[in-house]
Design an enzyme around this catalytic site. Structure first.
Site, PDB file in Angstrom:
ATOM      1  N   GLU A   1     -72.843 -30.544 -17.648  1.00 40.15           N
ATOM      2  CA  GLU A   1     -73.853 -30.828 -16.619  1.00 40.15           C
ATOM      3  C   GLU A   1     -73.890 -29.623 -15.700  1.00 40.15           C
ATOM      4  O   GLU A   1     -72.987 -29.429 -14.885  1.00 40.15           O
ATOM      5  CB  GLU A   1     -73.463 -32.087 -15.827  1.00 40.15           C
ATOM      6  CG  GLU A   1     -73.498 -33.367 -16.629  1.00 40.15           C
ATOM      7  CD  GLU A   1     -74.913 -33.791 -17.007  1.00 40.15           C
ATOM      8  OE1 GLU A   1     -75.894 -33.273 -16.438  1.00 40.15           O
ATOM      9  OE2 GLU A   1     -75.038 -34.639 -17.900  1.00 40.15           O
TER      10      GLU A   1
ATOM     11  N   ASN B   1     -69.958 -31.062  -4.966  1.00 46.57           N
ATOM     12  CA  ASN B   1     -71.074 -31.557  -4.144  1.00 46.57           C
ATOM     13  C   ASN B   1     -71.169 -33.086  -4.085  1.00 46.57           C
ATOM     14  O   ASN B   1     -71.539 -33.652  -3.064  1.00 46.57           O
ATOM     15  CB  ASN B   1     -72.398 -30.939  -4.604  1.00 46.57           C
ATOM     16  CG  ASN B   1     -72.668 -31.164  -6.070  1.00 46.57           C
ATOM     17  OD1 ASN B   1     -71.761 -31.392  -6.867  1.00 46.57           O
ATOM     18  ND2 ASN B   1     -73.928 -31.105  -6.441  1.00 46.57           N
TER      19      ASN B   1
ATOM     20  N   CYS C   1     -77.672 -30.375  -7.732  1.00 49.59           N
ATOM     21  CA  CYS C   1     -78.066 -29.654  -8.941  1.00 49.59           C
ATOM     22  C   CYS C   1     -79.521 -29.898  -9.332  1.00 49.59           C
ATOM     23  O   CYS C   1     -80.198 -29.011  -9.834  1.00 49.59           O
ATOM     24  CB  CYS C   1     -77.150 -30.063 -10.089  1.00 49.59           C
ATOM     25  SG  CYS C   1     -77.048 -31.838 -10.299  1.00 49.59           S
TER      26      CYS C   1
ATOM     27  N   GLU D   1     -75.237 -37.849 -19.295  1.00 51.21           N
ATOM     28  CA  GLU D   1     -74.379 -38.819 -18.624  1.00 51.21           C
ATOM     29  C   GLU D   1     -75.246 -40.046 -18.342  1.00 51.21           C
ATOM     30  O   GLU D   1     -76.481 -39.952 -18.292  1.00 51.21           O
ATOM     31  CB  GLU D   1     -73.840 -38.234 -17.310  1.00 51.21           C
ATOM     32  CG  GLU D   1     -72.975 -37.025 -17.584  1.00 51.21           C
ATOM     33  CD  GLU D   1     -72.017 -36.657 -16.480  1.00 51.21           C
ATOM     34  OE1 GLU D   1     -72.479 -36.365 -15.373  1.00 51.21           O
ATOM     35  OE2 GLU D   1     -70.786 -36.656 -16.737  1.00 51.21           O
TER      36      GLU D   1
HETATM   37  P1  NAD Z   1     -67.978 -24.028 -10.748  1.00 53.56           P
HETATM   38  O1  NAD Z   1     -68.525 -23.807 -12.096  1.00 53.56           O
HETATM   39  O2  NAD Z   1     -67.560 -22.875  -9.949  1.00 53.56           O
HETATM   40  O3  NAD Z   1     -66.702 -24.995 -10.830  1.00 53.56           O
HETATM   41  C1  NAD Z   1     -66.757 -26.282 -11.404  1.00 53.56           C
HETATM   42  C2  NAD Z   1     -65.368 -26.717 -11.817  1.00 53.56           C
HETATM   43  O4  NAD Z   1     -64.907 -25.889 -12.877  1.00 53.56           O
HETATM   44  C3  NAD Z   1     -64.305 -26.618 -10.719  1.00 53.56           C
HETATM   45  O5  NAD Z   1     -63.488 -27.761 -10.785  1.00 53.56           O
HETATM   46  C4  NAD Z   1     -63.537 -25.369 -11.107  1.00 53.56           C
HETATM   47  O6  NAD Z   1     -62.201 -25.365 -10.622  1.00 53.56           O
HETATM   48  C5  NAD Z   1     -63.572 -25.458 -12.617  1.00 53.56           C
HETATM   49  N1  NAD Z   1     -63.373 -24.208 -13.357  1.00 53.56           N
HETATM   50  C6  NAD Z   1     -63.552 -22.934 -12.931  1.00 53.56           C
HETATM   51  N2  NAD Z   1     -63.290 -22.068 -13.938  1.00 53.56           N
HETATM   52  C7  NAD Z   1     -62.947 -22.803 -15.025  1.00 53.56           C
HETATM   53  C8  NAD Z   1     -62.589 -22.500 -16.364  1.00 53.56           C
HETATM   54  N3  NAD Z   1     -62.530 -21.241 -16.803  1.00 53.56           N
HETATM   55  N4  NAD Z   1     -62.325 -23.517 -17.216  1.00 53.56           N
HETATM   56  C9  NAD Z   1     -62.407 -24.800 -16.811  1.00 53.56           C
HETATM   57  N5  NAD Z   1     -62.722 -25.154 -15.540  1.00 53.56           N
HETATM   58  C10 NAD Z   1     -63.003 -24.166 -14.661  1.00 53.56           C
HETATM   59  O7  NAD Z   1     -69.083 -24.889  -9.968  1.00 53.56           O
HETATM   60  P2  NAD Z   1     -69.072 -25.415  -8.451  1.00 53.56           P
HETATM   61  O8  NAD Z   1     -69.311 -24.259  -7.542  1.00 53.56           O
HETATM   62  O9  NAD Z   1     -67.882 -26.265  -8.220  1.00 53.56           O
HETATM   63  O10 NAD Z   1     -70.340 -26.384  -8.446  1.00 53.56           O
HETATM   64  C11 NAD Z   1     -71.641 -25.929  -8.280  1.00 53.56           C
HETATM   65  C12 NAD Z   1     -72.400 -25.910  -9.588  1.00 53.56           C
HETATM   66  O11 NAD Z   1     -72.317 -27.178 -10.217  1.00 53.56           O
HETATM   67  C13 NAD Z   1     -73.880 -25.648  -9.407  1.00 53.56           C
HETATM   68  O12 NAD Z   1     -74.330 -24.728 -10.370  1.00 53.56           O
HETATM   69  C14 NAD Z   1     -74.520 -27.006  -9.656  1.00 53.56           C
HETATM   70  O13 NAD Z   1     -75.843 -26.976 -10.094  1.00 53.56           O
HETATM   71  C15 NAD Z   1     -73.600 -27.590 -10.665  1.00 53.56           C
HETATM   72  N6  NAD Z   1     -73.709 -29.052 -10.691  1.00 53.56           N
HETATM   73  C16 NAD Z   1     -74.350 -29.651 -11.747  1.00 53.56           C
HETATM   74  C17 NAD Z   1     -74.513 -31.039 -11.767  1.00 53.56           C
HETATM   75  C18 NAD Z   1     -75.226 -31.728 -12.915  1.00 53.56           C
HETATM   76  O14 NAD Z   1     -75.080 -32.928 -13.053  1.00 53.56           O
HETATM   77  N7  NAD Z   1     -75.991 -31.027 -13.733  1.00 53.56           N
HETATM   78  C19 NAD Z   1     -74.005 -31.808 -10.729  1.00 53.56           C
HETATM   79  C20 NAD Z   1     -73.349 -31.175  -9.690  1.00 53.56           C
HETATM   80  C21 NAD Z   1     -73.208 -29.790  -9.673  1.00 53.56           C
END
Ligand code: NAD
Length: 506
Positions: A263, A166, A297, A476
């Protein structure tokens, strides 16, 4: 102006067409051990954007080895010198603002004005951490007599970063800037949906003098991320993504006793009291829900409105929401861009349906808008405002990560605080009131890592950011993050003779 935009678009297209989506040891390269092909589509059009191999075990090992080799040089550099290089990276990002913002829009589909804000915040982060790091100091602790201890802060070694889609460049930068500032070296895995700007950052860091190998990028899916988390030479994993994946990352890190920062998601409350400034509260509700197509998020998706202003607030909110302009994200006046993917758009629309089936009323939006070619393959969703919501509805309890704002009403301060806290998330929250004492009472009791009073969704790099409860672990930004990218070493210095009691007899 038009000629300049055409040049930038040409540079962006050329960048997406370049070969080598990994960046290891200072150069672009292809994976040598690919586990499959990843095809990326441009959210704005739904057309193919680029394609690359998902990095396998050998690629992960090469990237980590490159970071490990670079550690000796980068960590030994004077911190003023490291800081200067990072501040220069901030300036370079500013110089390349238009290119990077256009690249981000191409990758993510968010409106160009928002992408500019994100990219400038990346420059801010490099400048902030470059400036702060020379003042990171240890302690001198007297321990009796002439003896004393020194406690120094040392980098961890190779840090792995894994990001969501995002805020592609900002997520990467919030990890890389402090990690490098503290003397660590880095391997970053972007989301497979948004591979571009983390790679563009690699070119910038090399240009300003970050030694090759200090920042590496490996592209790939979850399997690549998992390999990175399990690699024995990775000292820490900093992860941004969903709660579900976060728990897998934490489990993988636990197996190797690695440090983690997580995060994760949120379902934050925005609480608006009767005495709030109406116009500002409406602006904040828009900022808390509809930036980046709602894919934020920290969004305040549970908007609690006190009963006395409900009617007036709703009239203003719906009017303002209807004025949002859904369109080509590259157009300057667009305020709602394209959802990241067809699958994600369908998921968001399913939440609208589930809300309706549970009795919520759609006041506006919640539909796909098909724009004229070449944007007809993009997924553009009209921002949705729901009323007649209750706390137990699926749309109110779960993170949607799309443009759905749920309005809930309340009567009393205690009641709204209890309801705001009735979630396993705790990333953020906001309160609107002119009564400063009430504002402080409320933020003190809301269980979340960041609270805004009379505004929403602002995060300068000088402020710590992170979640309570299942929204995450660690912080962070701010000086708080420096502790997360360093470890302390205690050195006890004996100032006299060794005192070992009766152990030693003359
Ligand atoms: P996701 O958890 O599907 O994927 C995040 C990352 O993890 C990707 O790069 C993915 O390839 C990788 N990944 C997937 N499986 C993995 C594994 N088993 N081991 C290691 N890496 C793995 O999330 P998304 O759909 O990309 O992002 C959306 C989510 O991110 C939402 O829940 C949102 O709230 C959260 N988010 C949080 C913040 C924050 O700062 N708190 C900021 C942005 C997004």
């Amino acid at each position: 102006m038009e000629a300049r935009r055409a040049l930038i678009r040409k540079a962006v297209n050329a960048c997406c067409g370049r070969q080598g989506f990994n960046f290891v040891d200072g150069r672009r390269c292809e994976p040598t051990d690919s586990t499959g092909q990843i095809k990326v589509t441009e959210p704005a059009t739904g057309l193919p954007l680029c394609s690359f191999g998902s990095s396998g075990e050998r690629d992960v090992a090469d990237a980590v080895a490159s970071a490990k080799a670079a550690f000796a040089q980068w960590s030994q550099m004077a911190c003023t010198e490291r800081g200067r290089i990072l501040i220069n990276a901030g300036s370079k990002i500013r110089e390349n603002l238009e290119f990077l913002a256009h690249l981000e829009v191409k990758d993510n589909g968010k409106p160009i004005w928002e992408a500019r804000v994100d990219i400038l915040s990346c420059a801010d982060a490099f400048e902030y951490f470059g400036g702060v790091v020379p003042s990171v100091a240890g302690q001198h602790i007297p321990v009796g007599g002439d003896s004393f201890a020194i406690v120094s802060r040392e980098p961890l070694g190779v840090v792995a970063g894994i990001g969501a889609w995002n805020f592609p460049m900002q997520t990467c930068t919030w990890k890389v800037a402090p990690a490098l500032a503290c003397g660590n070296t880095f391997v970053y895995k972007p989301s497979p949906l948004t591979p571009m700007t983390a790679l563009a950052l690699a070119d910038i860091l090399i240009e300003v003098g970050v030694p090759k190998g200090s920042y590496n990028v490996i592209q790939g899916d979850g399997e690549t991320g998992s390999l990175l988390c399990h690699h024995p030479d990775v000292a820490k994993v900093s992860f941004t993504g969903s709660v579900l994946t976060g728990s897998k990352v934490m489990a993988a890190a636990a197996a190797g006793i690695k440090k983690v920062t997580l995060e994760l998601g949120g379902k934050s409350p925005l609480i608006i009291f009767d005495d709030a400034d109406m116009k500002n509260a409406v602006k904040a509700a828009l900022m808390a829900n509809f930036l980046t197509q709602g894919e934020v998020c920290s969004n305040g998706t549970r908007v609690f409105v006190q009963k006395g202003i409900y009617k007036d607030f709703m009239k203003n909110l719906i009017e303002a929401t209807k004025k949002l302009k859904i369109g080509d994200p590259f157009e300057e006046d667009t305020t709602v861009g394209a959802t990241i993917s067809k699958e994600h758009a369908e998921k968001v629309l399913r939440y609208v349906e589930s809300a309706k089936s549970e009795g919520a009323v759609v006041e506006c939006g919640g539909e796909r808008c098909v724009l004229p070619p070449p944007l007809d393959g993009g997924y553009y969703l009209s921002p949705c405002v729901l009323t007649s919501c209750t706390d137990d509805m699926k749309v109110v309890k779960e993170e949607v990560f799309g443009s759905i704002l749920s309005v809930l009403t309340f009567s009393e301060e205690d009641e709204v605080i209890d309801r705001a806290n009735a979630t396993h998330f705790g990333l953020a929250g906001g309160v609107f009131t002119k009564d400063i004492q009430r504002a402080f009472r409320v933020v003190k009791r809301v269980q979340a890592g960041t609270l805004w009073i009379n505004t929403y969704n602002l995060y300068p790099p000088s402020l710590p950011f992170g979640g309570y409860k299942q929204s995450g672990l660690g912080r962070e930004n701010g000086t708080a993050v420096l502790e997360q990218y360093t470890q302390t070493k205690t050195v006890y210095v004996e100032g006299g003779d060794v005192d070992c009691g009766p152990l030693y007899q003359e």
